[in-house]
Design a protein around this motif. Sequence first.
Motif, PDB file in Angstrom:
ATOM      1  N   LYS A 148      -8.865   4.278  -5.796  1.00 34.84           N
ATOM      2  CA  LYS A 148      -7.772   3.867  -6.309  1.00 34.84           C
ATOM      3  C   LYS A 148      -6.803   4.582  -6.133  1.00 34.84           C
ATOM      4  CE  LYS A 148     -10.350   5.385  -9.861  1.00 34.84           C
ATOM      5  NZ  LYS A 148     -10.794   5.896 -11.086  1.00 34.84           N
ATOM      6  N   CYS A 149      -5.482   3.852  -5.594  1.00 33.56           N
ATOM      7  CA  CYS A 149      -4.519   4.440  -5.091  1.00 33.56           C
ATOM      8  C   CYS A 149      -3.203   3.942  -5.715  1.00 33.56           C
ATOM      9  CB  CYS A 149      -4.160   4.065  -3.764  1.00 33.56           C
ATOM     10  SG  CYS A 149      -2.860   4.580  -2.602  1.00 33.56           S
ATOM     11  N   LEU A 150      -2.477   4.957  -5.951  1.00 32.92           N
ATOM     12  CA  LEU A 150      -0.794   4.763  -6.176  1.00 32.92           C
ATOM     13  C   LEU A 150       0.149   5.078  -5.277  1.00 32.92           C
ATOM     14  CD1 LEU A 150       0.997   4.756  -8.913  1.00 32.92           C
ATOM     15  CD2 LEU A 150       1.086   7.158  -8.761  1.00 32.92           C
ATOM     16  N   VAL A 151       0.792   3.824  -5.163  1.00 33.68           N
ATOM     17  CA  VAL A 151       1.528   3.777  -3.856  1.00 33.68           C
ATOM     18  C   VAL A 151       2.929   4.250  -4.433  1.00 33.68           C
ATOM     19  CG1 VAL A 151       2.372   2.090  -2.147  1.00 33.68           C
ATOM     20  CG2 VAL A 151       0.223   1.798  -2.922  1.00 33.68           C
ATOM     21  N   LEU A 152       3.481   5.232  -3.963  1.00 33.42           N
ATOM     22  CA  LEU A 152       4.732   5.620  -4.446  1.00 33.42           C
ATOM     23  C   LEU A 152       5.948   5.332  -3.416  1.00 33.42           C
ATOM     24  CD1 LEU A 152       3.447   9.118  -4.740  1.00 33.42           C
ATOM     25  CD2 LEU A 152       4.126   7.696  -6.890  1.00 33.42           C
ATOM     26  N   LEU A 153       6.554   4.293  -3.717  1.00 27.09           N
ATOM     27  CA  LEU A 153       7.555   3.685  -2.867  1.00 27.09           C
ATOM     28  C   LEU A 153       8.785   4.661  -2.712  1.00 27.09           C
ATOM     29  CD1 LEU A 153       7.053  -0.149  -3.654  1.00 27.09           C
ATOM     30  CD2 LEU A 153       6.017   1.000  -1.771  1.00 27.09           C
ATOM     31  N   GLY A 154       9.749   4.332  -1.758  1.00 25.87           N
ATOM     32  CA  GLY A 154      10.781   4.843  -1.283  1.00 25.87           C
ATOM     33  C   GLY A 154      11.909   4.241  -2.237  1.00 25.87           C
ATOM     34  N   ARG A 155      13.209   4.767  -2.179  1.00 28.49           N
ATOM     35  CA  ARG A 155      14.274   4.230  -2.851  1.00 28.49           C
ATOM     36  C   ARG A 155      15.058   3.146  -2.019  1.00 28.49           C
ATOM     37  NH1 ARG A 155      15.149   9.072  -0.697  1.00 28.49           N
ATOM     38  NH2 ARG A 155      17.059   9.945   0.372  1.00 28.49           N
ATOM     39  N   ALA A 156      16.129   2.673  -2.413  1.00 27.00           N
ATOM     40  CA  ALA A 156      16.796   1.283  -1.860  1.00 27.00           C
ATOM     41  C   ALA A 156      16.721   1.551  -0.150  1.00 27.00           C
ATOM     42  CB  ALA A 156      18.229   1.409  -2.435  1.00 27.00           C
ATOM     43  N   ILE A 157      17.188   2.712   0.317  1.00 25.49           N
ATOM     44  CA  ILE A 157      17.598   2.380   1.797  1.00 25.49           C
ATOM     45  C   ILE A 157      15.884   2.395   2.648  1.00 25.49           C
ATOM     46  CG2 ILE A 157      19.416   3.917   1.723  1.00 25.49           C
ATOM     47  CD1 ILE A 157      17.870   6.312   2.745  1.00 25.49           C
ATOM     48  N   LYS A 167       6.803  -3.254   4.560  1.00 20.51           N
ATOM     49  CA  LYS A 167       6.102  -3.359   5.739  1.00 20.51           C
ATOM     50  C   LYS A 167       4.467  -2.736   5.338  1.00 20.51           C
ATOM     51  CE  LYS A 167       9.464  -2.965   9.511  1.00 20.51           C
ATOM     52  NZ  LYS A 167       9.981  -2.140  10.328  1.00 20.51           N
ATOM     53  N   LEU A 168       4.781  -1.477   4.510  1.00 20.03           N
ATOM     54  CA  LEU A 168       3.517  -0.888   4.189  1.00 20.03           C
ATOM     55  C   LEU A 168       2.703  -1.509   3.391  1.00 20.03           C
ATOM     56  CD1 LEU A 168       1.744   1.713   3.380  1.00 20.03           C
ATOM     57  CD2 LEU A 168       3.563   2.120   1.466  1.00 20.03           C
ATOM     58  N   LEU A 169       3.419  -2.506   2.171  1.00 19.89           N
ATOM     59  CA  LEU A 169       2.441  -3.161   1.194  1.00 19.89           C
ATOM     60  C   LEU A 169       1.711  -4.208   2.203  1.00 19.89           C
ATOM     61  CD1 LEU A 169       5.143  -3.532  -1.593  1.00 19.89           C
ATOM     62  CD2 LEU A 169       3.140  -2.079  -1.496  1.00 19.89           C
ATOM     63  N   LEU A 170       2.649  -4.860   3.022  1.00 22.17           N
ATOM     64  CA  LEU A 170       1.860  -5.864   3.925  1.00 22.17           C
ATOM     65  C   LEU A 170       0.564  -5.031   4.685  1.00 22.17           C
ATOM     66  CD1 LEU A 170       4.833  -7.579   5.367  1.00 22.17           C
ATOM     67  CD2 LEU A 170       3.196  -8.676   3.987  1.00 22.17           C
ATOM     68  N   LEU A 171       0.577  -4.078   4.981  1.00 23.66           N
ATOM     69  CA  LEU A 171      -0.504  -3.171   5.761  1.00 23.66           C
ATOM     70  C   LEU A 171      -1.611  -3.119   4.850  1.00 23.66           C
ATOM     71  CD1 LEU A 171      -0.154  -0.500   8.104  1.00 23.66           C
ATOM     72  CD2 LEU A 171      -1.598  -0.133   6.066  1.00 23.66           C
ATOM     73  N   LEU A 172      -1.330  -2.677   3.443  1.00 21.73           N
ATOM     74  CA  LEU A 172      -2.263  -2.484   2.458  1.00 21.73           C
ATOM     75  C   LEU A 172      -2.803  -3.952   2.046  1.00 21.73           C
ATOM     76  CD1 LEU A 172      -0.482   0.054   0.181  1.00 21.73           C
ATOM     77  CD2 LEU A 172      -1.969   0.479   2.093  1.00 21.73           C
ATOM     78  N   LYS A 173      -2.061  -4.757   2.103  1.00 21.28           N
ATOM     79  CA  LYS A 173      -2.590  -6.149   1.681  1.00 21.28           C
ATOM     80  C   LYS A 173      -3.640  -6.578   2.843  1.00 21.28           C
ATOM     81  CE  LYS A 173      -1.185 -10.946   0.745  1.00 21.28           C
ATOM     82  NZ  LYS A 173      -0.007 -11.813   0.623  1.00 21.28           N
ATOM     83  N   GLU A 174      -3.244  -6.281   4.318  1.00 29.17           N
ATOM     84  CA  GLU A 174      -4.207  -6.593   5.191  1.00 29.17           C
ATOM     85  C   GLU A 174      -5.411  -5.676   5.340  1.00 29.17           C
ATOM     86  OE1 GLU A 174      -4.012  -6.223  10.201  1.00 29.17           O
ATOM     87  OE2 GLU A 174      -2.221  -5.774   8.945  1.00 29.17           O
ATOM     88  N   PHE A 175      -5.171  -4.430   4.668  1.00 27.31           N
ATOM     89  CA  PHE A 175      -6.355  -3.342   4.773  1.00 27.31           C
ATOM     90  C   PHE A 175      -7.436  -4.191   3.623  1.00 27.31           C
ATOM     91  CE2 PHE A 175      -8.700  -0.302   2.327  1.00 27.31           C
ATOM     92  CZ  PHE A 175      -9.170   0.525   3.474  1.00 27.31           C
ATOM     93  N   ASN A 176      -7.047  -4.510   2.611  1.00 25.78           N
ATOM     94  CA  ASN A 176      -7.945  -5.054   1.608  1.00 25.78           C
ATOM     95  C   ASN A 176      -8.649  -6.237   2.040  1.00 25.78           C
ATOM     96  OD1 ASN A 176      -8.268  -3.080  -0.337  1.00 25.78           O
ATOM     97  ND2 ASN A 176      -6.740  -3.981  -1.911  1.00 25.78           N
ATOM     98  N   LYS A 177      -7.735  -7.178   2.689  1.00 26.54           N
ATOM     99  CA  LYS A 177      -8.608  -8.419   3.284  1.00 26.54           C
ATOM    100  C   LYS A 177      -9.457  -7.928   4.446  1.00 26.54           C
ATOM    101  CE  LYS A 177      -7.023 -12.927   5.204  1.00 26.54           C
ATOM    102  NZ  LYS A 177      -5.824 -13.623   5.890  1.00 26.54           N
ATOM    103  N   LYS A 178      -9.214  -7.085   5.017  1.00 31.83           N
ATOM    104  CA  LYS A 178     -10.311  -6.654   6.013  1.00 31.83           C
ATOM    105  C   LYS A 178     -11.585  -6.045   5.452  1.00 31.83           C
ATOM    106  CE  LYS A 178     -10.641  -3.761  10.230  1.00 31.83           C
ATOM    107  NZ  LYS A 178      -9.842  -2.880  11.223  1.00 31.83           N
ATOM    108  N   HIS A 179     -11.177  -5.382   4.391  1.00 24.53           N
ATOM    109  CA  HIS A 179     -12.346  -4.355   3.902  1.00 24.53           C
ATOM    110  C   HIS A 179     -12.761  -4.956   2.376  1.00 24.53           C
ATOM    111  CE1 HIS A 179     -12.164  -1.213   6.835  1.00 24.53           C
ATOM    112  NE2 HIS A 179     -10.732  -1.441   6.828  1.00 24.53           N
ATOM    113  N   ASN A 180     -12.450  -6.220   2.082  1.00 26.55           N
ATOM    114  CA  ASN A 180     -13.214  -6.788   1.061  1.00 26.55           C
ATOM    115  C   ASN A 180     -12.768  -5.940  -0.457  1.00 26.55           C
ATOM    116  OD1 ASN A 180     -14.701  -8.729  -0.420  1.00 26.55           O
ATOM    117  ND2 ASN A 180     -16.651  -7.235  -0.511  1.00 26.55           N
TER     118      ASN A 180
END
Length: 416
Positions: free
Chosen positions: A264-273, A280-293
């Motif tokens: 269980k992970c809390l993803v702490l995103l950065g500010r506007a810049i 890019k990170l969120l796409l990577l995490l989506k890809e991770f979960n697709k790969k690892h069920n």
Amino acid sequence: MDKRYYNRYKSLLEKLNYTYKGYNVKYLVPGYFTFLFSDDALSARDVFKEFYIGTQITDLSKVLESKSNSVISFLIDRDDYKDLANSVKAIYPDSSIVKLSGLPNKKVSFLSFSYIKHLLKATKLIFTRSIEESFMTKLFLVGLITKLFNQIYALEKASFPENIKRYICFNAAYKEESLLTLYFKNRGIETISMQHGIFCDFKLIIPFDYINFDNMIADKLLCWGQSTVDYLTSKGIDQSRLILMGNPKYKDLTIEHVDQSFTKCLVLLGRAIYIPSNEKLLLLLKEFNKKHNNKILFYIKKHPFLMDVEHKSFASISDNMIFLGREHSVQEVLRSDMVNFTIAVNTTAYYESLALGKISLRWSESENEEFIGMDDKFVNLSEFESKLKEFSEKPETEVRQEMKDIIKYVFNPELT
């Protein structure tokens, strides 16, 4: 490193080296200069709003009504800012806390002699100093400085109470707190600013946050850890101005156990810049979960200064990704069993995670701040998978000690 924004900021400050009634304008304006750190042009609406605000100034004389020896202020109405102010009050018990955004406004007539005098003075200052900004920006600056002159005039007319011996603000480099800091300094009262973020070097660009170092006008700074003292003294700040006190919100914490299950992970995103890097990170995490069920449940927590709409589209039950709104604070989630580790994107919440016993991995694809930390950075899917494996297999005592060493140096000097 891209220094365009910073150079623009410094150039403008040099042109605003002007003193009115004992207040140098260049120390009062940095907190209003967020617009200098982007390519977005100021609009006619921005200019109109600034002139309007100049006739509706915050009644800072209310700060002087305190019956305590010390006055603590914070400007932005956020629970974590209020919590920090309350923590400082525990160190200086004979204190009163003032939320500046909650003070009433004081109306200034645009037909009054003082307003017209301040408007003319501000206009002359801006249009006779070869300021290399657009006409719209110059008008905005006239409105801003007129407002500052109005604030100074009103504050100087107030009676000064003899009981106040110390002024402690959340951030002496920001807006009304800069003005109050100079007000008390002009009267020989000790002024102290709180540390509310990490001081560090930057890799890619110098952001607006740099004003916290560049405009350190308070007599002293309450420092979270020895890392702050070491960094600031290396930059030429006299050590006598630095008070090592620890982050008051975390002084009583210990790290007793570290959960290494990574489920269980809390993803702490950065500010506007960092919005592009966040995505890019969120796409990577989506890809991770697709790969690892859908191995990991990801709770997405945007930065407090971003709108809720940012990144909300990534929330998806099918991808095991849940968006957390403003009603759930970072500290609340970290203190609960909702998550057992975090991912941080250029945010000091990285240290909050470690302080509360949660391993934090750092997404460093567009890393700008040079934070002190563990060997926990990743920039792609394979590195993310590798870090998960590495930290899940490392002995808990070793991981816990590494976390303690970092937090003791950065956040809590008394941690055992």
